[in-house]
Design an enzyme around this catalytic site. Structure first.
Site: not given
Ligand SMILES: Cc1cc2nc3c(=O)[nH]c(=O)nc-3n(C[C@H](O)[C@H](O)[C@H](O)COP(=O)(O)OP(=O)(O)OC[C@H]3O[C@@H](n4cnc5c(N)ncnc54)[C@H](O)[C@@H]3O)c2cc1C
Length: 388
Positions: A268, A339, A363
């Site tokens: 580019r 870009g 995870e």
């Molecule tokens: C595409 C996808 C696939 C998935 N696959 C699976 C699956 O196969 N099986 C399964 O069981 N789950 C699965 N999950 C779930 C995933 O593991 C959870 O979304 C993840 O662990 C976060 O939990 P939550 O979404 O409830 O967020 P929350 O726990 O509500 O967290 C919200 C925010 O607060 C923060 N937070 C939470 N607690 C604290 C703390 N103590 N201190 C500071 N910050 C904090 C988090 O980091 C995040 O930024 C999947 C999720 C997605 C999006």
């Protein structure tokens, strides 16, 4: 200390690399077209054909013990293979594998769940997360109440990968509310025919997980996986196994993206010179390479600890945290280098940009990895001067 890959490791890496080039890269255009029409990137039948081709090369059951027909290559080889496969976004995985916790099946369960999962006849999903319990998994509420020789399950799971496609689920429910995660959660193997149903959750990625609904689903006692009330540890084992593997996927994707950035910056031309001649662009390329290499050693080290049978938890959290954020920085830089073209759907960068964002969430989020790492330091489980 020898950082070189052994001859066998190099051979495996080359074989997977050429498989990716020969069989998967040519499918990328088709995968993008399918996904943009709202279809799966590749159909189940096509995936199966590719898995059988890979089987001829010996790639079947990478982590599956030999007694179940697997190659059982071990964690370091799995890391090497995982990096190579992640050079493409084609949603491919070698066949012949099952979730690590399915090996807790008893003899009768093995016939119905473990073996058909390894052979690819049946599909599983791992259901721990609930609307009110993600990071705080110990707070799950799904209830299981004993009724004769059955358990009756009620509750909802969310974000379950493969939840819409799975034939059965490994679902976690509270069997002793007073003890909860400390000896009161049980894992059940539940066939879809037993009565749970699912609905697709659209996401910013190209595929979606599912919500799982349980309304008075009767599950026979013999479908408990492992021991009654010992399910929470199984859940943590499943999650723990995936963390450094995500770092490997981050490395593979970032390597491919960085190469795209290098190639594009050389061709580019702006203001009479290739943009590769500009320091602003060079720094983005250099920083990306530094961070990819750092992740490589973190991930391989965690894999090596697993191979040695040592505790990988701290090292895995570091690798996952650094790898997930690294891949997001790299894809952002590479998009910037391209870009306006980087922002279009003509190139797959925007697809990776959306997919890699998930790495910082599932995870164990970035924040939870930070929490684990800091807790281990503050409690003295890990000493800074000892290294990993
Ligand atoms: C595409 C996808 C696939 C998935 N696959 C699976 C699956 O196969 N099986 C399964 O069981 N789950 C699965 N999950 C779930 C995933 O593991 C959870 O979304 C993840 O662990 C976060 O939990 P939550 O979404 O409830 O967020 P929350 O726990 O509500 O967290 C919200 C925010 O607060 C923060 N937070 C939470 N607690 C604290 C703390 N103590 N201190 C500071 N910050 C904090 C988090 O980091 C995040 O930024 C999947 C999720 C997605 C999006």
């Amino acid at each position: 200390m020898d950082f070189r890959l052994t001859e066998e490791q190099q051979m495996v890496r080359e074989t997977v690399r050429s498989f990716v080039k020969r069989e998967l890269l040519p499918l990328e255009g088709e995968v993008l077209r399918n996904e943009r029409e709202g279809k799966p990137g590749i159909e189940r039948g096509q995936l199966r054909q590719l898995q059988l081709k890979a089987k001829e090369l010996g790639f079947w059951g990478i982590n599956t013990p030999e007694e179940y027909g697997g190659a059982n290559l071990g964690p370091i080889m799995s890391a090497i293979v995982g990096i190579e496969l992640a050079h493409t976004f084609v949603p491919f995985a070698f066949g012949g594998s099952a979730d690590n916790i399915l090996y807790y099946c008893n003899e009768e369960q093995k016939q119905r769940y473990l073996l058909p999962t390894i052979s690819g006849e049946r599909r599983s999903c791992f259901a721990l997360t609930e609307p009110g319990a993600g990071s705080d998994a110990a707070n799950i509420q799904m209830s299981a109440v004993k009724d004769g020789d059955h358990w009756v399950l009620n509750g909802e799971k969310v974000f379950i990968t493969n939840g819409n496609e799975a034939d059965f689920t490994m679902v976690f429910a509270v069997t002793d509310r007073e003890k909860g995660a400390h000896g009161g959660v049980t894992c059940f193997l539940v066939d879809r025919e037993m009565g749970w149903h699912s609905s697709y959750i659209p996401t910013m990625g190209e595929w979606g997980p599912a919500s799982l609904y349980f309304e008075n689903v009767r599950v026979p006692e013999k479908n408990i996986l492992g021991e009654l009330n010992q399910g929470f540890n199984l859940g943590m084992q499943w999650i723990g196994a995936g963390r450094w593997a995500i770092a490997c996927r981050a490395i593979g994707a970032a390597e491919r993206l960085l190469q795209m950035g290098i190639d594009y910056s050389k061709q580019r031309v702006t203001f009479g010179k290739p943009i590769a001649d500009r320091q602003a662009i060079q720094w983005m390329l250099a920083d990306s390479h530094v961070e990819i290499e750092a992740t490589r050693w973190l991930a391989l080290h965690a894999a090596w600890l697993a191979e040695e049978g040592e505790d990988t938890r701290h090292a895995s959290s570091i690798a996952k945290l650094y790898g997930a954020t690294m891949a997001n920085r790299v894809v952002d830089r590479v998009l910037q280098i391209h870009g306006g073209m980087g922002y279009t759907k003509e190139l797959p960068i925007e697809r990776w940009y959306r997919e890699l964002r998930l790495f910082r969430i599932f995870e164990g989020t970035d924040e939870i990895q930070h929490y684990i790492i800091a807790r281990n330091l503050l409690r003295g489980h890990v000493r800074v001067e000892d290294g990993l």
